[in-house]
Design a protein around this motif. Structure first.
Motif, short mmCIF file in Angstrom:
data_model
loop_
_atom_site.label_atom_id
_atom_site.label_comp_id
_atom_site.label_asym_id
_atom_site.label_seq_id
_atom_site.Cartn_x
_atom_site.Cartn_y
_atom_site.Cartn_z
N GLU A 122 -6.78 6.34 0.27
CA GLU A 122 -5.90 7.34 -0.33
C GLU A 122 -4.89 7.87 0.68
OE1 GLU A 122 -4.25 10.05 -3.07
OE2 GLU A 122 -5.53 8.31 -3.38
N MET A 123 -5.33 8.11 1.89
CA MET A 123 -4.43 8.62 2.93
C MET A 123 -3.29 7.63 3.21
SD MET A 123 -5.29 9.61 6.86
CE MET A 123 -5.58 7.91 7.33
N PHE A 124 -3.63 6.37 3.40
CA PHE A 124 -2.60 5.36 3.66
C PHE A 124 -1.75 5.08 2.43
CE2 PHE A 124 -5.83 4.30 6.89
CZ PHE A 124 -5.04 4.45 8.02
N GLY A 125 -2.34 5.17 1.25
CA GLY A 125 -1.63 4.93 0.01
C GLY A 125 -0.52 5.94 -0.25
N ARG A 126 -0.63 7.11 0.33
CA ARG A 126 0.41 8.13 0.17
C ARG A 126 1.61 7.87 1.07
NH1 ARG A 126 -0.89 12.58 -2.77
NH2 ARG A 126 -3.06 12.74 -3.41
N LEU A 127 1.46 6.98 2.01
CA LEU A 127 2.54 6.66 2.96
C LEU A 127 3.11 5.28 2.63
CD1 LEU A 127 0.67 7.93 6.12
CD2 LEU A 127 2.44 9.14 4.84
N LYS A 128 3.59 5.11 1.41
CA LYS A 128 4.00 3.80 0.89
C LYS A 128 5.14 3.16 1.66
CE LYS A 128 2.35 4.89 -3.61
NZ LYS A 128 2.59 5.28 -4.95
N THR A 129 5.95 3.93 2.34
CA THR A 129 7.05 3.33 3.11
C THR A 129 6.58 2.82 4.46
OG1 THR A 129 7.67 5.48 4.02
CG2 THR A 129 8.78 4.78 1.99
N LEU A 130 5.37 3.20 4.87
CA LEU A 130 4.85 2.79 6.18
C LEU A 130 3.74 1.74 6.09
CD1 LEU A 130 4.61 6.31 7.86
CD2 LEU A 130 6.42 4.61 8.13
N TYR A 131 2.96 1.77 5.00
CA TYR A 131 1.79 0.91 4.91
C TYR A 131 1.71 0.18 3.58
CZ TYR A 131 0.19 3.72 8.83
OH TYR A 131 0.10 4.35 10.04
N ARG A 132 1.21 -1.06 3.67
CA ARG A 132 0.87 -1.86 2.50
C ARG A 132 -0.64 -2.05 2.55
NH1 ARG A 132 -0.01 -7.22 0.81
NH2 ARG A 132 -0.07 -8.02 2.92
N ILE A 133 -1.31 -1.86 1.44
CA ILE A 133 -2.77 -1.94 1.40
C ILE A 133 -3.20 -3.21 0.67
CG2 ILE A 133 -4.87 -0.83 0.55
CD1 ILE A 133 -3.23 1.82 0.66
N GLN A 134 -4.19 -3.90 1.25
CA GLN A 134 -4.78 -5.06 0.58
C GLN A 134 -6.29 -5.00 0.77
OE1 GLN A 134 -3.27 -8.71 2.23
NE2 GLN A 134 -4.18 -8.36 4.23
N PHE A 135 -6.99 -5.64 -0.13
CA PHE A 135 -8.44 -5.68 -0.09
C PHE A 135 -8.89 -7.11 0.16
CE2 PHE A 135 -7.18 -2.18 -2.84
CZ PHE A 135 -7.81 -1.13 -2.21
N ALA A 136 -9.90 -7.28 0.99
CA ALA A 136 -10.43 -8.61 1.32
C ALA A 136 -11.95 -8.59 1.19
CB ALA A 136 -10.02 -9.01 2.73
N SER A 137 -12.50 -9.77 0.95
CA SER A 137 -13.95 -9.94 0.91
C SER A 137 -14.29 -11.33 1.43
CB SER A 137 -14.48 -9.76 -0.52
OG SER A 137 -14.00 -10.79 -1.35
N LEU A 138 -15.55 -11.57 1.69
CA LEU A 138 -15.95 -12.86 2.25
C LEU A 138 -15.67 -14.01 1.30
CD1 LEU A 138 -19.32 -11.93 4.01
CD2 LEU A 138 -17.05 -12.28 5.03
N ARG A 139 -15.87 -13.82 -0.01
CA ARG A 139 -15.66 -14.92 -0.96
C ARG A 139 -14.38 -14.79 -1.75
NH1 ARG A 139 -17.34 -13.05 -6.06
NH2 ARG A 139 -18.72 -11.26 -5.92
N GLY A 140 -13.71 -13.64 -1.67
CA GLY A 140 -12.49 -13.43 -2.44
C GLY A 140 -12.80 -13.18 -3.91
N GLY A 141 -11.78 -12.92 -4.69
CA GLY A 141 -11.96 -12.68 -6.12
C GLY A 141 -12.33 -11.24 -6.42
N ILE A 142 -12.97 -11.04 -7.57
CA ILE A 142 -13.33 -9.70 -8.03
C ILE A 142 -14.63 -9.25 -7.37
CG2 ILE A 142 -13.91 -8.29 -10.04
CD1 ILE A 142 -11.01 -9.26 -10.02
N ILE A 143 -14.58 -8.04 -6.81
CA ILE A 143 -15.77 -7.41 -6.22
C ILE A 143 -16.02 -6.12 -7.00
CG2 ILE A 143 -16.71 -6.29 -4.14
CD1 ILE A 143 -16.43 -9.28 -3.81
N ASN A 144 -17.26 -5.91 -7.41
CA ASN A 144 -17.63 -4.72 -8.18
C ASN A 144 -18.49 -3.79 -7.33
OD1 ASN A 144 -16.69 -5.40 -10.98
ND2 ASN A 144 -17.92 -7.20 -10.48
N ASN A 145 -18.36 -2.49 -7.60
CA ASN A 145 -19.25 -1.57 -6.92
C ASN A 145 -20.32 -1.10 -7.89
OD1 ASN A 145 -18.15 0.50 -8.48
ND2 ASN A 145 -17.50 1.72 -6.76
#
Length: 60
Positions: A22-45
């Motif tokens: 959330e903190m980095f997401g508010r600084l959209k001109t400075l940061y791009r956010i991506q999510f990664a996982s070991l197998r890729g694809g959809i990860i559920n919590n």
């Protein structure tokens, strides 16, 4: 612009991930956010929140 990559695993804790993101997401001109996982694809919590992730091996 810098890229922030969050490493996500199955059954991740929602607040543990989205609190810092959330903190980095508010600084959209400075940061791009991506999510990664070991197998890729959809990860559920444990609360049913699904994220599309990039496979770690495919990151630049």
């Amino acid at each position: 612009m810098k890229t922030i990559t969050a490493l996500v695993f199955e059954d991740y804790e929602t607040l543990d991930l989205f609190g810092p993101i959330e903190m980095f997401g508010r600084l959209k001109t400075l940061y791009r956010i991506q999510f990664a996982s070991l197998r890729g694809g959809i990860i559920n919590n444990q609360h049913g929140v699904a994220l599309h992730t990039v496979k770690v091996d495919e990151l630049p």
